[in-house]
Design a protein around this motif. Structure first.
Motif, PDB file in Angstrom:
ATOM      1  N   GLY A 189       0.800  -1.211   0.000  1.00 53.85           N
ATOM      2  CA  GLY A 189       0.000   0.000   0.000  1.00 53.85           C
ATOM      3  C   GLY A 189       0.830   1.256   0.000  1.00 53.85           C
ATOM      4  N   GLN A 190       2.121   1.107   0.167  1.00 55.02           N
ATOM      5  CA  GLN A 190       3.007   2.265   0.209  1.00 55.02           C
ATOM      6  C   GLN A 190       4.354   1.857  -0.344  1.00 55.02           C
ATOM      7  OE1 GLN A 190       2.680   3.148   4.325  1.00 55.02           O
ATOM      8  NE2 GLN A 190       3.111   1.089   4.923  1.00 55.02           N
ATOM      9  N   GLY A 191       5.214   2.815  -0.542  1.00 49.43           N
ATOM     10  CA  GLY A 191       6.523   2.528  -1.105  1.00 49.43           C
ATOM     11  C   GLY A 191       7.251   1.454  -0.320  1.00 49.43           C
ATOM     12  N   GLY A 192       7.772   0.458  -1.014  1.00 50.43           N
ATOM     13  CA  GLY A 192       8.479  -0.616  -0.339  1.00 50.43           C
ATOM     14  C   GLY A 192       7.570  -1.714   0.176  1.00 50.43           C
ATOM     15  N   GLY A 193       6.271  -1.511   0.084  1.00 51.31           N
ATOM     16  CA  GLY A 193       5.343  -2.547   0.529  1.00 51.31           C
ATOM     17  C   GLY A 193       4.878  -2.319   1.948  1.00 51.31           C
ATOM     18  N   GLY A 194       4.377  -3.363   2.552  1.00 56.16           N
ATOM     19  CA  GLY A 194       4.012  -3.289   3.962  1.00 56.16           C
ATOM     20  C   GLY A 194       2.555  -3.532   4.244  1.00 56.16           C
ATOM     21  N   THR A 195       1.678  -2.965   3.440  1.00 53.68           N
ATOM     22  CA  THR A 195       0.253  -3.145   3.698  1.00 53.68           C
ATOM     23  C   THR A 195      -0.437  -3.616   2.432  1.00 53.68           C
ATOM     24  OG1 THR A 195      -0.211  -0.846   3.117  1.00 53.68           O
ATOM     25  CG2 THR A 195       0.174  -1.307   5.445  1.00 53.68           C
ATOM     26  N   CYS A 196      -1.632  -4.138   2.606  1.00 52.12           N
ATOM     27  CA  CYS A 196      -2.473  -4.497   1.476  1.00 52.12           C
ATOM     28  C   CYS A 196      -3.867  -3.942   1.707  1.00 52.12           C
ATOM     29  CB  CYS A 196      -2.567  -6.016   1.317  1.00 52.12           C
ATOM     30  SG  CYS A 196      -1.053  -6.778   0.744  1.00 52.12           S
ATOM     31  N   LEU A 197      -4.610  -3.833   0.648  1.00 47.14           N
ATOM     32  CA  LEU A 197      -6.003  -3.404   0.725  1.00 47.14           C
ATOM     33  C   LEU A 197      -6.821  -4.423  -0.056  1.00 47.14           C
ATOM     34  CD1 LEU A 197      -8.042  -1.054   1.440  1.00 47.14           C
ATOM     35  CD2 LEU A 197      -7.553  -0.161  -0.835  1.00 47.14           C
ATOM     36  N   TRP A 198      -7.965  -4.793   0.476  1.00 44.83           N
ATOM     37  CA  TRP A 198      -8.768  -5.837  -0.159  1.00 44.83           C
ATOM     38  C   TRP A 198     -10.156  -5.276  -0.454  1.00 44.83           C
ATOM     39  CZ3 TRP A 198      -6.617 -10.979  -0.193  1.00 44.83           C
ATOM     40  CH2 TRP A 198      -5.364 -11.070   0.469  1.00 44.83           C
ATOM     41  N   GLU A 199     -10.259  -4.588  -1.535  1.00 44.56           N
ATOM     42  CA  GLU A 199     -11.534  -3.971  -1.889  1.00 44.56           C
ATOM     43  C   GLU A 199     -12.383  -5.026  -2.580  1.00 44.56           C
ATOM     44  OE1 GLU A 199     -11.162  -0.685  -4.559  1.00 44.56           O
ATOM     45  OE2 GLU A 199     -13.267  -0.096  -4.322  1.00 44.56           O
ATOM     46  N   ASN A 200     -13.474  -5.421  -1.942  1.00 43.20           N
ATOM     47  CA  ASN A 200     -14.289  -6.466  -2.537  1.00 43.20           C
ATOM     48  C   ASN A 200     -15.293  -5.827  -3.489  1.00 43.20           C
ATOM     49  OD1 ASN A 200     -15.236  -8.962  -3.174  1.00 43.20           O
ATOM     50  ND2 ASN A 200     -15.687  -9.586  -1.081  1.00 43.20           N
ATOM     51  N   PHE A 201     -15.039  -5.951  -4.755  1.00 40.41           N
ATOM     52  CA  PHE A 201     -15.873  -5.329  -5.786  1.00 40.41           C
ATOM     53  C   PHE A 201     -17.280  -5.900  -5.764  1.00 40.41           C
ATOM     54  CE2 PHE A 201     -13.477  -2.912  -9.199  1.00 40.41           C
ATOM     55  CZ  PHE A 201     -12.459  -2.551  -8.359  1.00 40.41           C
ATOM     56  N   THR A 202     -18.213  -5.004  -5.741  1.00 39.31           N
ATOM     57  CA  THR A 202     -19.618  -5.397  -5.747  1.00 39.31           C
ATOM     58  C   THR A 202     -20.238  -4.685  -6.931  1.00 39.31           C
ATOM     59  OG1 THR A 202     -19.509  -5.486  -3.352  1.00 39.31           O
ATOM     60  CG2 THR A 202     -21.697  -5.439  -4.360  1.00 39.31           C
ATOM     61  N   CYS A 203     -20.588  -5.442  -7.954  1.00 39.61           N
ATOM     62  CA  CYS A 203     -21.078  -4.851  -9.206  1.00 39.61           C
ATOM     63  C   CYS A 203     -22.586  -4.949  -9.273  1.00 39.61           C
ATOM     64  CB  CYS A 203     -20.447  -5.567 -10.394  1.00 39.61           C
ATOM     65  SG  CYS A 203     -18.661  -5.369 -10.419  1.00 39.61           S
ATOM     66  N   PHE A 204     -23.196  -3.860  -9.680  1.00 37.71           N
ATOM     67  CA  PHE A 204     -24.656  -3.833  -9.718  1.00 37.71           C
ATOM     68  C   PHE A 204     -25.132  -2.927 -10.839  1.00 37.71           C
ATOM     69  CE2 PHE A 204     -25.167   0.360  -7.667  1.00 37.71           C
ATOM     70  CZ  PHE A 204     -23.945   0.518  -7.060  1.00 37.71           C
ATOM     71  N   ASP A 205     -26.427  -2.888 -11.047  1.00 36.76           N
ATOM     72  CA  ASP A 205     -27.013  -2.135 -12.147  1.00 36.76           C
ATOM     73  C   ASP A 205     -27.683  -0.871 -11.604  1.00 36.76           C
ATOM     74  OD1 ASP A 205     -29.573  -2.952 -14.681  1.00 36.76           O
ATOM     75  OD2 ASP A 205     -28.392  -1.138 -14.320  1.00 36.76           O
ATOM     76  N   PRO A 206     -27.156   0.288 -11.902  1.00 39.98           N
ATOM     77  CA  PRO A 206     -27.720   1.519 -11.342  1.00 39.98           C
ATOM     78  C   PRO A 206     -29.082   1.887 -11.924  1.00 39.98           C
ATOM     79  CG  PRO A 206     -26.021   2.041 -12.940  1.00 39.98           C
ATOM     80  CD  PRO A 206     -26.013   0.557 -12.795  1.00 39.98           C
ATOM     81  N   TYR A 207     -29.437   1.226 -12.998  1.00 39.55           N
ATOM     82  CA  TYR A 207     -30.741   1.501 -13.612  1.00 39.55           C
ATOM     83  C   TYR A 207     -31.835   0.668 -12.952  1.00 39.55           C
ATOM     84  CZ  TYR A 207     -34.249   2.027 -17.310  1.00 39.55           C
ATOM     85  OH  TYR A 207     -35.399   2.297 -18.016  1.00 39.55           O
ATOM     86  N   ASP A 208     -31.417  -0.288 -12.177  1.00 37.38           N
ATOM     87  CA  ASP A 208     -32.342  -1.276 -11.622  1.00 37.38           C
ATOM     88  C   ASP A 208     -32.520  -1.025 -10.119  1.00 37.38           C
ATOM     89  OD1 ASP A 208     -33.361  -3.665 -10.453  1.00 37.38           O
ATOM     90  OD2 ASP A 208     -32.554  -4.871 -12.088  1.00 37.38           O
ATOM     91  N   ARG A 209     -33.724  -0.648  -9.725  1.00 35.65           N
ATOM     92  CA  ARG A 209     -33.978  -0.330  -8.313  1.00 35.65           C
ATOM     93  C   ARG A 209     -33.646  -1.510  -7.417  1.00 35.65           C
ATOM     94  NH1 ARG A 209     -37.154   3.167  -5.161  1.00 35.65           N
ATOM     95  NH2 ARG A 209     -38.024   4.227  -6.965  1.00 35.65           N
ATOM     96  N   PHE A 210     -34.089  -2.692  -7.815  1.00 34.01           N
ATOM     97  CA  PHE A 210     -33.839  -3.885  -7.006  1.00 34.01           C
ATOM     98  C   PHE A 210     -32.339  -4.077  -6.804  1.00 34.01           C
ATOM     99  CE2 PHE A 210     -33.938  -8.051  -5.361  1.00 34.01           C
ATOM    100  CZ  PHE A 210     -33.090  -8.851  -6.108  1.00 34.01           C
ATOM    101  N   SER A 211     -31.618  -3.931  -7.885  1.00 34.34           N
ATOM    102  CA  SER A 211     -30.172  -4.136  -7.809  1.00 34.34           C
ATOM    103  C   SER A 211     -29.511  -3.095  -6.906  1.00 34.34           C
ATOM    104  CB  SER A 211     -29.569  -4.076  -9.215  1.00 34.34           C
ATOM    105  OG  SER A 211     -28.181  -4.278  -9.177  1.00 34.34           O
ATOM    106  N   THR A 212     -29.883  -1.843  -7.102  1.00 38.17           N
ATOM    107  CA  THR A 212     -29.254  -0.762  -6.344  1.00 38.17           C
ATOM    108  C   THR A 212     -29.618  -0.857  -4.869  1.00 38.17           C
ATOM    109  OG1 THR A 212     -29.438   0.612  -8.321  1.00 38.17           O
ATOM    110  CG2 THR A 212     -28.902   1.730  -6.262  1.00 38.17           C
ATOM    111  N   GLU A 213     -30.884  -1.054  -4.602  1.00 36.04           N
ATOM    112  CA  GLU A 213     -31.299  -1.112  -3.193  1.00 36.04           C
ATOM    113  C   GLU A 213     -30.777  -2.386  -2.528  1.00 36.04           C
ATOM    114  OE1 GLU A 213     -35.512  -0.334  -3.254  1.00 36.04           O
ATOM    115  OE2 GLU A 213     -35.171   1.840  -3.448  1.00 36.04           O
TER     116      GLU A 213
END
Lengths: 550, 423, 488
Positions: free
Chosen positions: A446-470
């Motif tokens: 996460g920084q120069g030389g290493g040391g940390t990691c970040l684990w962003e869990n991608f959550t993909c959805f449809d912004p046109y779809d109310r059910f999906s967004t909510e």
């Protein structure tokens, strides 16, 4: 509420008629849907950021200062953005003046010897990298990709990306800067303030760069940054990338001094061991768990689509049936990508040998399918230029990340499987893309030389779809509960929760205060309040700069 | 289609701004990284594809009216399609070019046409051309050409000159040259002369759907009657209309650009070069021959979702992203000309910068149109070229005007002129 | 005063307080060129709670506090009190090394820990700290990092505060605070076991708290614990000497090495500086100054952990190629200096007497940051000024340390002088003052504005002054922390 004629004229006098608009449709093109990738809040279906009072396109620091001073005079909030991607760059209250920094897009200087560039806010990563490469240099690119403003990432947001490891993240790389403070005063920081040049961001004495940004920047809520110097690093490749291939499957081969691999490991412990050893050994030009953002189950099929100009998303289901794709998918469960860049042939040879040794010690391997002539050049170019980050949104148009588990590599690795399974169960609800649960993407280092990691869990959805967004919002709420239960802290899904509520505007003070009081060290926000009180006395920013007034 | 059909896309647009830049993988410098002339010139986000998605949504939702500003935002789109290419580097379920066309249609159909374009429309109504000239003089460019008129003598191959070449006295020589080269290579080719009708392509890109359709239908009928099997044209705009738009109305005619045919004839040994052309030349890919010159694939389907929320189409929808446009034939021609050195501009092929003439922009916004052309001239100079060649008279006219305004500095050619010089 | 003593005794215990009206003797070196006031008490807190109580008490009583962690000698004036009746808060007794985490390469230390104490402990764990050049024996690691002393290996320096990470701070207002990811409470065992370790320096949040105490001369708060990032202990290393007649010859090859991040320890010294490093004997120094090359680049190469020897060999071959292309030679010994002897010297803290004082007993430093290519011009200017003040140019020690992976460098002039000789003191002072001002006006960036540099720098940068003063108001509203320093 439209601007008064007097104020409109005053603004016109500053930027010129062509660079100011309060046309409703123009203003609507400067609103952001919160069903969209709001970044770390929501999503909220059919909700938009408030309409600005006007949009301005300033062309110089002097114009910015004049605008900000006028805002102070009239007590009007303002917010600047360069590329307007994610809700962070948009107003949070009505009647905010929006500054589009696009016209200030010059690369003022590239100091080849001392390895830094001086840039304006409209300079994006792609153009800075292209110019830097001509003189054997490179710039770190934030994870959001080369379409984003380098200055914005460095001064105002986060600035972490695949090349943190070697290039440093933008926190590290930010040197001197020119800052139009919320009052309109001009602050030249570091060596620039002493008229010595751009080469040092710290000092004199205690570094006042520290009030502009900490771990994160002020996200547009504390004035406007108009120039900065950014540290560069060596690029041992050609002056112009020899890109080949048919769109979108562009690729580049740089066999002399570069290697691009996808590595995979038999266990999460081995994965973490490899990360630590890579950092210890000091190899790697960039390292990222990148393609897993498509989802554990889908990533290799997606790579096959992206590297074949005849394929589309419509081929996904068929590809998932392919036994070879299935085999590679299984093989790549616990993976990440790494690019080695040797400054010399001896250097690359040594790094390559070290990597082999690390794989031997950890039981890891190179995913051979990713070394194929169709894929490897694409992978290398993708990681170097980071020009495909719109793929975050490939499935339906929206994504946001949950969990995060920012910290030591062991921390995330110990919890990755559980985080992935939690999401995988939720995928069955149908609101989010069923991608295999583990869609975690993040830097190896996460920084120069290493040391940390970040684990962003991608959550993909449809912004046109109310059910999906909510449904996504509901999922994120349960992620937060789960994460707190587990002791992981509040996840990325809520990192901007204090900034905007379900109506797209700044939440009430009590809501924000509650969030800040629940932080392990609320005092940090009290000090930020004092900073804002001191330097933004007319309170012309929004709650993206987090404060606790007590 | 209707604008409402793009409502899902208006929400699904990534807001990533990729539509404002050439594909990032191809960026070679700060100077020549932009792809969209309209936002490069006007700067407000509204002038980009992502901006036009939001403007369209705002209009549809009744949140704003069609002000003069809105009209400017919409009609300054050249419909060059570069945004479409860049968007589709990553996106498989957005069609920004189609959306902006629909936006233009929508404004016109609601009575919000531009004054300058109204004049073009009326000129078309009067003389079946976009140049404000009489129909009767359309065939003058070929008056001394020994070439059959297909309305009198049916021919399988028709050369369509197009409005620009028919009436532009400076450029029409390249039409004559094209016909002569093709005839000389043994192609049995005919023309319509003063019976030729506008292809309707430019009208389409200006927002005049009905006028386009009526033009197309008239052309198709005439061709059918004349037994035309293949259309050849030197005009990229016409090429695109015939190849990509006419099939939607049932056309099954083969469509070739002159450069495709000449390239083929060179390969077959039917065109030989005997002279040197010692020039350093760069080639400008016309939008409608390059990225918009891909083969048409019929499709009629619906959206569906897989893996819960991945948006795809049933049946599988063809993808137009510039991958299969006509890029190589003109380059092969130039490279085969003795003495000619071909250099590339930074922005080429599917991510070429537009000449500035399309979409009604040349007619409605001449200053911005010329600025766009002058940007391309600057790029040509930066490539080290002394001459800029193209394969579209609209591009060539815009470039010539820009060069003249700058008092020279770059020679402008149509490819067929260079071919003739070498023969 | 008696009331003060009693209150302080309540906090630190009887043993923790020393009352000496002229406590300043040990700061006499500071005092030579920096006017200082005698402090009254020295208190030695044992932990952060005592520090907190001291600071809270100071706020009640407006007693000025001067934090100091390092032992003698003091050269720069930060620890020389500028206010009447200051209390020296001596943290040198807080000497615990709380944790060493090999996997995360992190050490957790208190302010009294010195390099000499830390390095052996780290070595046992297979780690090391990158240090400044020959820190004094009693130099506090935390103090060195807070002062932004340049470290010898620019390739590890991702930002100028590296390798400093999370801090435990008592602000001037008395509040305990943890910067970076220290809010996991630094040495909390449970957090550590979970993998929540204080790896981050910046933040938390949007304010960069540790920057407020960086180069602040103790004027914002007191640091009572820090996590510091360590590097792997090399299995194998070599040190090379690259001599040159002119500094200019070394500039371009240095830039190339920096560009590729070749070399571990990497710096340039002139013969005078090197002579002072190599020997304690004055007569030997003088003969070395005649023997040694005028300039020398020192380049260390290390290999550790994996394929160490291969790495060192590869680096050596590549670096030799760069050096030889510049017409120079990469050697293991030159007349007067053997690289393995030098390596032994520079990898340890300096033995007494402190090397900068060996020649004449006193030394005035002038240091600033600048791009490497400007250093020859500054050196010419310094030579000119030395001549003007009849200061022997051959006595000038010069040390150039690239920093921040080559973006800028620390350029330092050492002006030895005989503290007992009034004329020399005056001459050196006059040179020091004029040179500081001239170099500043020519673009030397005094990023660490000690003593007289403070007025010079802050008067020339009004906006920074105003901002810094306002920030001080937030963290130390009653101005109890080392008042009179910087622009306070």
């Amino acid at each position: 509420m439209p601007l008064s004629k007097e104020l409109y004229r005053a603004l016109e006098d500053i930027v010129g008629t062509d660079n100011l608009s309060d046309d409703p449709a123009v203003l609507d093109s400067y609103r952001y849907s919160l069903a969209h990738t709001a970044i770390h809040l929501g999503p909220y279906f059919d909700t938009f950021t408030p309409r600005g009072a006007a949009v301005l396109l300033p062309g110089s620091t002097e114009e910015v200062q004049a605008i900000v001073k006028l805002c102070n005079q009239h007590k009007i909030k303002f917010k600047a953005s360069s590329t307007f991607w994610s809700a962070q760059g948009y107003p949070s209250t009505e009647n905010t003046l929006q500054l589009d920094m696009r016209r200030m897009d010059r690369i003022l200087e590239i100091d080849e010897k001392n390895m830094y560039a001086v840039i304006e806010p409209g300079v994006i990563g792609a153009t800075l990298q292209a110019e830097a490469m001509k003189v054997g240099l490179n710039t770190h690119l934030p994870g959001s990709g080369c379409s984003c403003s380098i200055l914005a990432g460095a001064t105002s947001y986060f600035g972490s990306g695949p090349s943190n490891l070697y290039g440093g993240w933008h926190y590290d790389n930010l040197l001197a800067m020119e800052w139009v403070m919320p009052t309109g005063d001009l602050f030249r920081t570091g060596s620039l303030g002493s008229n010595c040049g751009w080469f040092c961001g710290e000092g004199p004495g205690p570094s006042m760069k520290g009030i502009a940004r900490g771990f994160l920047g002020a996200k547009g809520a504390m004035g406007v940054f108009t120039k900065c110097a950014i540290k560069l690093f060596a690029w041992p490749g050609p002056e112009i990338l020899p890109v080949e291939g048919t769109v979108p499957a562009y690729g580049v081969s740089l066999p002399e001094l570069f290697r691009a691999y996808t590595l995979a490991f038999p266990s999460w412990k081995a994965w973490a061991d490899a990360a630590y050893t890579i950092w210890d050994a000091g190899i790697g030009y960039l390292a990222h768990r990148q393609f897993n953002m498509f989802g554990r189950d889908l990533k290799h099929a997606m790579v096959k689509i992206l590297t074949d100009p005849t394929k589309t998303l419509g081929d996904l289901e068929q590809l998932l049936q392919d036994p070879e794709v299935q085999r590679v998918t299984e093989e790549s469960t616990r993976d990440f990508q790494i690019v080695l860049a040797g400054m010399t042939p001896r250097d690359i040879q040594w790094q390559d040998s070290v990597l082999d040794e690390i794989l031997a010690r950890t039981g890891g391997w190179k995913v051979e399918a990713m070394n194929s002539p169709e894929i490897n050049p694409w992978m290398l170019l993708y990681l170097i230029r980071l020009g495909h980050k719109n793929l975050n949104l490939v499935f339906g148009g929206s994504y946001d990340g949950c969990f995060g588990m920012l910290g030591a590599a062991d921390f995330g690795a110990a919890n990755a499987e559980e985080a992935g399974l939690f999401k995988k169960k939720w995928e069955k609800h149908g609101a989010i893309v069923a991608a295999g649960g583990d869609c975690m993407m993040g830097p190896i280092g996460g920084q120069g030389g290493g040391g940390t990691c970040l684990w962003e869990n991608f959550t993909c959805f449809d912004p046109y779809d109310r059910f999906s967004t909510e449904g996504t919002l509901e999922f994120f709420n349960t992620c937060t509960e789960f994460g707190l239960e587990k002791g992981w802290g509040v996840g990325m899904e809520k990192w901007n929760d204090q900034a905007r509520g379900p109506d797209g505007r700044t939440p009430p003070k009590e809501v924000r205060d509650k969030i800040h009081r629940s932080h392990p060290q609320p005092s940090a926000f009290r000090y930020q309040h004092r900073i804002r009180e001191t330097f933004n006395p007319n309170d012309l920013g929004d709650a993206y700069y987090e404060t606790l007034e007590e | 289609m209707a604008l409402e059909d793009f409502a899902p896309e208006m929400d699904r647009c990534s807001s990533c701004s990729y539509c404002k830049w050439i594909p990032f993988d191809q960026v070679k410098s700060w100077r020549f990284a932009k792809n969209c002339p309209s936002i490069a010139y006007h700067n407000f986000n509204s002038y980009s594809a992502r901006g036009r998605y939001t403007v369209a949504r705002s209009l549809l939702r009744g949140q704003s009216d069609c002000s003069e500003t809105v009209k400017k935002i919409v009609f300054t789109c050249l419909t060059c399609g570069s945004c479409d290419v860049s968007c589709k580097i990553c996106r498989y379920n957005l069609e920004p070019l189609e959306m902006v066309r629909e936006l233009k249609f929508s404004l016109v159909e609601q009575g919000h046409e531009l004054e300058a374009l109204r004049e073009v429309r009326e000129s078309y109504a009067a003389g079946k051309n976009t140049q404000g000239k009489s129909a009767g003089s359309r065939g003058d460019w070929a008056s001394d050409l020994d070439v059959p008129r297909i309305d009198e003598q049916p021919m399988p191959v028709l050369f369509h000159a197009g409005c620009r070449l028919s009436y532009d006295k400076e450029l029409q020589e390249s039409a004559r040259t094209a016909v002569q080269i093709l005839q000389g290579a043994g192609v049995e080719i005919g023309i319509r002369g003063d019976q030729e009708l506008c292809c309707g392509g430019r009208l389409y890109s200006m927002g005049y759907r009905q006028e386009f359709e009526s033009s197309a239908e008239a052309n198709l009928a005439a061709w059918a009657e004349a037994g035309v099997k293949t259309i050849v044209t030197s005009c990229a705009d016409g090429y695109h209309a015939f190849k990509r738009l006419y099939p939607r109305l049932g056309s099954q005619v083969e469509v070739l650009h002159t450069v495709e045919l000449i390239d083929r004839l060179i390969q077959e040994g039917k065109i030989k070069f005997r002279s040197q052309v010692p020039l350093t030349v760069t080639y400008h890919d016309p939008c409608h021959l390059g990225r918009q010159g891909e083969p048409y694939v019929p499709w009629d389907g619906v959206e569906k979702k897989i893996m819960e929320q991945i948006v795809v189409y049933e049946p599988r929808r063809p993808r137009y992203n510039g991958a299969w446009g006509i890029y190589d034939p003109p380059r092969r021609i130039l490279e085969s000309i003795p003495g000619l050195r071909l250099v590339e501009m930074e922005r080429n092929r599917e991510y070429s910068w537009c000449c500035g003439a399309g979409g009604g922009v040349r007619e409605a916004y001449p200053e911005y149109s010329q600025w766009t052309a002058s940007e391309r001239i600057a790029e040509a100079k930066a490539s080290g070229a002394e001459a800029l060649a193209s394969a579209c008279p609209w591009c060539e006219r815009n470039f010539k005007d820009a060069v003249q305004a700058q008092n020279g500095g770059m020679k402008i050619f149509d490819i067929v002129e260079l071919v003739q010089m070498a023969m | 005063m008696n009331g003060h003593r009693e209150r302080l005794m309540d906090i630190v215990g009887k043993a923790g307080i020393t009352e000496e009206p002229t406590l300043g003797e040990s700061y006499s070196l500071d005092r030579d060129l920096i006017p200082a006031l005698d402090s009254r008490f020295r208190v030695r807190p044992k932990d952060v709670d005592e520090v907190e109580k001291i600071v809270l008490w100071a706020n009640e009583t407006s007693a000025p506090l001067v934090p100091v962690s390092s032992g003698e000698p003091h050269l720069r004036g930060a620890a020389a009190p500028s206010a009447l009746a200051s209390i020296l808060v001596d943290l040198s007794g807080m000497k615990r090394i709380r944790k060493i985490d090999r996997r995360n390469r992190l050490a957790l230390i208190e302010p009294g820990v010195t390099f000499g104490e830390l390095q052996p402990e780290l070595a046992e764990a297979g780690l090391r700290m990158i240090t400044p050049l020959l820190p004094k024996l009693r130099k506090s690691v935390i103090a060195s990092l807070l002062e932004r002393e340049p470290i010898m290996s620019p390739r590890f320096q991702w930002n100028l505060l590296e390798p400093l990470r999370s801090l435990e701070i008592v602000w001037g207002n008395g509040e305990k605070f943890w910067s970076g990811s220290g809010f996991f409470h630094l040495d909390n065992e449970d957090s550590w076991k979970q993998g929540l370790v204080p790896l981050n320096g910046p933040g938390p949040g949007q304010l960069d708290f540790y920057k407020m105490v960086s180069a602040a001369e103790g004027s914002m708060g007191i640091v009572t614990m820090a996590s510091v990032k360590c590097e792997v202990l090399p299995e194998f290393r070599k040190t090379f000497l690259i001599p040159a007649t002119q500094l200019d010859e070394l500039i371009d090859p240095m830039y190339r090495l920096l560009r590729f991040r070749f070399g571990d320890e990497l710096f340039i010294v002139n013969r005078t500086c090197l002579a002072h490093m190599l020997t304690r004997e004055v007569h030997h120094m003088q003969s070395l100054k005649e023997t040694l090359p005028a300039w020398m680049m020192i380049a260390g190469i290390t290999g550790g952990h994996i394929l160490a020897h291969e790495r060192v060999q590869a680096r050596e071959d590549d670096m030799r190629s760069i050096i030889e292309q510049a017409g120079l030679r990469m050697l293991t010994d030159v007349p007067g200096c053997d690289s393995s002897e030098l390596q032994d010297i520079i990898l340890k803290p300096c033995e007494e007497p402190y090397w900068k004082l060996r020649y004449k007993g006193g030394s005035q430093e002038i240091f600033f940051l600048t791009p490497l290519e400007r250093t020859p011009a500054f050196i010419s200017e310094m030579d000119r000024l030395a001549n003007k003040f009849r200061y022997p140019v051959s006595d000038l020690g010069i040390y150039i340390q690239p920093q921040h992976q080559g973006v800028n460098c620390h350029c330092e002039f050492m002006l030895p002088f005989d503290r007992q000789n009034q004329e020399e003191r005056s001459q050196t002072e006059a040179l020091f003052r004029e040179a500081s001002l001239k170099l500043f006006r020519q673009g030397a960036y005094f990023s660490r504005p000690y003593g007289i540099w403070a007025d010079m720098v802050y008067n020339g940068d009004t906006r920074t002054t105003i901002v810094t003063q306002k920030v001080k108001q937030i963290f130390d509203p009653n101005n109890v922390m080392n008042p009179g320093k910087l622009c306070f």
